[in-house]
Enzyme design. Structure first.
Site, PDB file in Angstrom:
ATOM      1  N   SER A 139       0.858  -1.185   0.000  1.00 16.68           N
ATOM      2  CA  SER A 139       0.000   0.000   0.000  1.00 16.68           C
ATOM      3  C   SER A 139       0.888   1.227   0.000  1.00 16.68           C
ATOM      4  O   SER A 139       2.043   1.173   0.450  1.00 16.68           O
ATOM      5  CB  SER A 139      -0.886   0.010   1.249  1.00 16.68           C
ATOM      6  N   TYR A 152      -2.142  -0.705  10.150  1.00 19.72           N
ATOM      7  CA  TYR A 152      -2.150  -0.997   8.717  1.00 19.72           C
ATOM      8  C   TYR A 152      -0.829  -0.593   8.065  1.00 19.72           C
ATOM      9  O   TYR A 152      -0.241  -1.356   7.292  1.00 19.72           O
ATOM     10  CB  TYR A 152      -3.321  -0.260   8.062  1.00 19.72           C
TER      11      TYR A 152
END
Length: 256
Positions: A139, A152
């Site tokens: 990501s 995350y």
């Protein structure tokens, strides 16, 4: 960028979103895909859409026994694995003051430990391939910071360096290991917590990212944008590319 006929690919988290788009693209490229997802009905729907020898497998990537069953099924059906796409993940946007270690560890167990677990389970089958490919989905938060993203971002940052380390370990086997780092992508993960819509439909997103060009291409990405990039890394055309992380972000990382 195409795969040779009958390449066997396993894509985790392929029941929807980016994973499903990658599965569809790999089938277009000539691969047979194992659509792996914790939600078996969603995986079965994608596999049915794809047709042919494509198959759905329900798997919890945090469960070592489930991963062993996945590997056994791939071996029984196909005898090898040419392509592994580690896409399965969960989103977390817990504010720091509300974060506890149990939540942090849960995100790591899925997003980081799960990717390594799948890789280790399937590695003997990948080593049987003439041109093994491992693609990890990281990501932009794995290479950039943001508020309310500690679990995350930490996990996706781990994916980035897991990719580099695996590339070093597996290069002598002829296996390439690369990663994609998507930016704002229109998937279920982009839904707002209150269920009112997607983040890219908000005024703040359109003001900052579209109107003022924080995303130079002035639109959120689609799962297909990521899948098209994945096609190259999963193909034989990427034979001399390994240990790399490509941001698929519409240029947002260029504006930081």
């Amino acid at each position: 960028m195409t795969l040779e006929t009958e390449r066997i690919a396993v894509v985790t988290g392929a029941g929807r979103g980016i994973g499903a788009a990658i599965a569809r693209r790999l089938v277009r490229d000539g691969a047979t895909v194992v659509v792996a997802d914790i939600d078996l009905p969603e995986a079965e729907a994608v596999a049915a859409e794809l047709g042919g020898r494509n198959v759905a497998v329900g798997v919890d990537i945090t469960d070592t026994a489930a991963l062993a069953r996945l590997a056994a099924e791939v071996e029984q059906r196909f005898g090898r694995c040419d392509v592994l796409v580690n896409n399965a993940a969960i989103l977390d946007a817990t504010p720091l003051d509300a974060l506890d270690m149990d939540r942090f560890r849960k995100v790591q167990s899925v997003n980081l430990d799960g990717a390594l677990g799948v890789t280790l389970a399937l590695l003997p089958l990948i080593r049987r391939s003439a041109a093994g490919r491992i693609l990890n989905i990281a990501s932009i938060l794995g290479v950039r910071g943001a508020r309310d993203s500690v679990p995350y971002a930490a996990a996706k940052g781990g994916i980035v360096n897991l990719t580099r380390a695996l590339a070093c370990d597996l290069g002598s086997d002829g296996i390439t290991v690369n990663a994609l780092a998507p930016g704002f992508i229109d998937t279920r993960m982009a839904l707002l917590p209150d269920g009112s819509g997607h983040e890219h439909e908000t005024d703040w997103f359109n003001d900052i990212y579209i109107k003022y060009g924080r995303i130079p291409l002035r639109r959120p990405g689609s799962p297909e944008d990521v899948a098209d990039a994945a096609s190259f890394f999963c193909s034989t055309d990427s034979r001399y590319v390994t240990g790399q992380v490509l941001l698929v972000d519409g240029g947002i990382s260029a504006t930081f």
